[in-house]
Design a protein around this motif. Structure first.
Motif: not given
Length: 232
Positions: A90-116
């Motif tokens: 409900q409260s979005f939980h976006l990181i204000n210091d990151l761009s929209v694109l960077d916010n969306v990319e966050i879950p992929l950063l935790y997939r070790k080696g899966d995506e460049t």
């Protein structure tokens, strides 16, 4: 897709014991759009947290894709959440210091080696296009309306192509027009194959899903199939 069997959830402190959920038996089928309703404090968010493996039941069993997860290690639960489940809050939980694109990319950063890096950026762009925000990729959350923030949150939830989307009051902080837009996006995601479970206080939003489960004082008191209204 999701099965809860004989679930009970108790919260304990040194002086008090609170029964949050009791005797929950619920199966969510693949491709279903299920809504959960009930008064404040009845256990809706607790139930969603158990489905999302953010919390564990006191007794009973949670299964994802037919596999019991009760004995999974924390690292295995984290991996399963990242790969199979998308969360919308409900409260979005976006990181204000990151761009929209960077916010969306966050879950992929935790997939070790899966995506460049380049492939992560492309997946994030595609997710934003799905929610109609391709023209806001370089903006920051403070530059967006509430409805736009929620669309970013949806893009973040779907960027890893999860089979399950869990939404906790996704329209709760929005006016009716924005709420209808968000609901239409969720309906389209469901039509495209996502299994969705949504907690809501809004009866009109719940009626646009396939199935409605009602809770009261931690117990299921209703489970009904709905005639989905495709109108806005």
């Amino acid at each position: 897709m999701i099965a809860l069997k004989n679930i009970e959830k108790v919260y304990r402190t040194s002086t008090i014991e609170t029964l949050a959920l009791t005797n929950i038996n619920l199966t969510v089928r693949a491709g279903e759009f299920l809504s959960i309703m009930g008064p404040s404090g009845c256990g809706k968010s607790t139930l969603l947290n158990l489905m999302g493996l953010l919390d564990a039941p006191s007794t009973g069993q949670v299964e994802i894709g037919g596999q019991p997860v009760t004995q999974y290690r924390d690292v295995d639960l984290a991996r399963l959440r990242n790969q199979k489940i998308g969360f919308i809050f409900q409260s979005f939980h976006l990181i204000n210091d990151l761009s929209v694109l960077d916010n969306v990319e966050i879950p992929l950063l935790y997939r070790k080696g899966d995506e460049t890096g380049p492939s992560r950026r492309e997946l994030a762009r595609q997710a934003l296009e799905k929610v109609g925000l391709s023209n806001r990729m370089k903006h920051f959350p403070s530059q967006l309306s509430g409805g736009q923030k929620q669309r970013v949150a949806i893009a973040r939830a779907i960027v890893g192509q999860p089979a399950i989307i869990l939404a906790d009051e996704p329209t709760g902080n929005l006016d009716s027009a924005m709420g209808n837009e968000i609901m239409s996006i969720l309906q389209q995601l469901n039509a495209d194959g996502s299994t969705i479970v949504m907690v809501t206080h809004d009866e009109s939003m719940a009626k646009r899903t396939h199935r409605l489960v009602r809770l009261f004082d931690g117990a299921m008191v209703g489970d009904s199939l709905l005639m989905v209204n495709e109108g806005r």
